[in-house]
Design an enzyme around this catalytic site. Structure first.
Site, mmCIF file in Angstrom:
data_model
loop_
_atom_site.group_PDB
_atom_site.id
_atom_site.type_symbol
_atom_site.label_atom_id
_atom_site.label_comp_id
_atom_site.label_asym_id
_atom_site.label_seq_id
_atom_site.Cartn_x
_atom_site.Cartn_y
_atom_site.Cartn_z
ATOM 1 C CG ASN A 99 36.830 34.762 43.604
ATOM 2 O OD1 ASN A 99 36.493 34.058 44.309
ATOM 3 N ND2 ASN A 99 38.132 35.214 43.573
ATOM 4 C CB THR A 131 35.517 30.796 40.367
ATOM 5 O OG1 THR A 131 35.386 31.882 41.460
ATOM 6 C CG2 THR A 131 35.476 31.672 38.975
ATOM 7 C CB SER A 156 37.214 38.445 40.118
ATOM 8 O OG SER A 156 37.660 38.979 38.976
ATOM 9 C CG ASP A 158 43.560 43.221 38.759
ATOM 10 O OD1 ASP A 158 42.472 43.595 38.072
ATOM 11 O OD2 ASP A 158 43.931 44.217 39.686
ATOM 12 N N GLY A 159 42.766 38.775 39.698
ATOM 13 C CA GLY A 159 43.131 37.002 39.748
ATOM 14 C C GLY A 159 42.338 36.491 38.623
ATOM 15 C CD GLU A 163 42.137 31.402 38.185
ATOM 16 O OE1 GLU A 163 41.131 30.648 37.605
ATOM 17 O OE2 GLU A 163 42.393 31.189 39.196
ATOM 18 C CB SER A 192 41.901 42.944 47.453
ATOM 19 O OG SER A 192 42.237 41.850 46.741
ATOM 20 N NE ARG A 265 49.580 42.360 53.980
ATOM 21 C CZ ARG A 265 48.788 41.926 53.116
ATOM 22 N NH1 ARG A 265 47.733 42.576 53.068
ATOM 23 N NH2 ARG A 265 49.132 41.121 51.973
ATOM 24 C CD GLU A 430 47.262 35.434 42.090
ATOM 25 O OE1 GLU A 430 47.515 34.390 42.574
ATOM 26 O OE2 GLU A 430 46.174 36.099 42.212
#
Ligand code: ADP
Ligand code: MG
Length: 467
Positions: A99, A131, A156, A158-159, A163, A192, A265, A430
């Site tokens: 990614n 990707t 990447s 965990d996204g 997928e 991240s 954050r 997500e």
């Protein structure tokens, strides 16, 4: 220069010239454990080229090559490769999905520096694809020729694993279960959130992840079936990491207004919510396997001495099924044996399958890869601000496990019905539709690569060994 080397029980001892013989590496000697040996090839009668992953502290490994000379009787290359690989498949065929926007957009260069050299040195077959858009990895997995690869390596966060697992579960052959069993899904961490790599390797080091992919053995892991009314009813939705509502979901997905703070954050968002004793009303029904923490600890201790791949307690996984099992719909009435949880002050609902949610959150220290059970953590505001803040910091090391205010159970299914108008449901990091959610375990449905046969050890290993 050719160094004299000797084969020992756990690895190869490289002798500096004129060193007296000893079992421990002396000055000028180097010991290379078999699990760091990537390849050995013959150069001549006794001379071999040895390629290995050299550790340089903080879980970092780089590829090194030396020429060694071995005594006859010790220099059979195929025997040495057997020792180096054990039950792990050699020269794996890897599909690498990068990614280019994951994490800080450095996935490609991290792979070129810390991943590709390791895979090439181990003589893996490597196909690389970038990707190009959201859900591209899912499409690639759904249309994959299943015999072509041993593993999909997701460069990447965990996204992409999310997928890929969903793509395999909805494989165009109609045989989702078979697709998930056939191809292992691994993470080369450069996003991240890197929960998959951290949970298997105990660190977010990319080079360690690459080494463990090279040396990894296919390991079964339970997945979780996601059911919601507005999701496409013709599709299977699976989760491998977590589902959460309340404090963490809000901090993960609802702190856009604090984005300027970067990494801080999340912590700031969480502290603000704890201090304001924010509640997240909902109705929760669960199918319990072990409700009380003592039962969870006993369950974990029982599995410590067994192979984590052994059959779980939940409903059994059928190894020959081509399709994933049928599950109950979120539209059906709640099954009679599910228990309603009464917690008006709930501030965090968290269910997961991996121990680490990130390198600094050991949320589920008692989770096991394929026990057929999901770990659930519930936490309410009744403890007050100070205790809640302490609980929040204890998650880093997993010590929250021993805090009384928190409920830690093992379950096989749940339904969660949020009772506020708007908010966040986070699944594998997500955002999913903010509406009732039903989750059921899919025992042993997924497969990953592990160099140790399971997850990295948590504080519960020591706790159970002591008691
Ligand atoms: P991070 O850890 O930084 O969130 P992930 O690997 O989890 O990184 O990926 C985040 C999202 O990026 C994934 O949901 C995926 O769908 C999306 N994605 C992947 N490739 C692309 C691309 N080429 N353009 C835009 N989004 C992409
Ligand atoms: Mg992500």
């Amino acid at each position: 220069m050719v160094a004299v080397a000797r084969v020992q029980a756990m690895g190869i001892l490289i002798d500096a010239p004129k060193q007296r013989s000893s079992c421990l590496p002396g000055p000028g000697q180097e010991f290379i454990p078999f699990n760091q040996v990537l390849w050995i090839s013959p150069e001549g009668e006794s001379t071999k080229t040895l390629t290995y992953a050299k550790g340089s502290g903080s879980d970092k490994y780089t590829v090194k090559t030396i020429k060694i000379s071995l005594a006859s009787g010790e220099n059979d290359v195929s025997k040495l490769l057997d020792l180096a690989y054990g039950p792990s498949k050699r020269q794996k065929r890897l599909l690498v999905l990068i990614n280019p926007f994951g994490g800080q957009g450095k996935a490609q260069s991290i792979f070129q520096t810390h991943g590709e050299p390791m895979f090439r040195a181990a003589r893996c077959e490597v196909d690389i694809k970038l990707t190009e858009y959201r859900h591209h990895a899912e499409e690639i997995a759904a249309t994959l020729v299943l015999d072509a690869y041993d593993a999909i390596v997701c460069c990447s966060g965990d996204g992409i694993p999310h997928e890929v697992l969903n793509g395999l579960a909805n494989h165009k052959s109609g045989q989702g279960a078979k697709a998930l069993r056939k191809v292992a899904v691994c993470q080369f961490p450069c996003g991240s959130g890197n929960a998959l790599a951290v949970s298997f390797n105990g660190s977010a080091s990319p080079s360690l992840a690459a080494l463990n992919i090279v040396k990894g053995v296919k390991t079964k892991m339970d997945l979780m079936n996601i059911n919601q009314t507005s999701l496409d009813s013709n599709k299977r939705y699976v989760s491998f990491l977590s589902q959460t509502y309340g404090l963490v979901a809000d901090c993960d997905l609802g702190t856009e207004n604090l984005r300027w703070m970067g990494g801080q954050r999340f912590a700031v968002g969480a502290v603000m919510r704890v201090l304001s004793l924010t509640k997240y009303p909902c109705e929760v029904y669960v199918e319990y396997a072990h409700e009380k923490r003592e039962q969870v600890t006993a369950h974990f201790a029982k599995y410590l001495d067994q192979d984590s791949n052994e059959q779980g307690e939940g409903s059994q996984h059928d190894d020959s099924a081509a399709e994933l099992p049928k599950v109950r719909s979120v539209k059906d009435p709640v099954p009679d044996d599910w228990v309603k949880i009464e917690r008006p002050d709930l501030c965090m609902f968290y269910v997961g399958k991996l121990p680490w949610m990130s390198s600094d959150a050991l949320m589920f220290p008692a989770t096991l890869p394929a026990d057929g059970l999901l770990d659930m953590v519930l936490w309410d505001t009744s403890a007050g601000r100070i205790k809640s803040l302490n609980l929040l910091t204890a998650v880093e090391s997993g010590k929250h496990y021993h805090v009384d205010q928190l409920q830690y159970s093992k379950i096989t299914a749940f339904r969660l019905i949020p009772k506020i108008d708007s908010g966040y449901l986070s699944i594998d990091g997500e955002a999913f539709p903010f509406e009732p959610l039903q989750v059921e375990v899919l025992p042993g449905a997924g497969c990953f690569l592990s160099a140790t046969g399971g997850y990295s050890k948590t504080l519960l290993h020591d706790h159970c060994r002591r008691s």
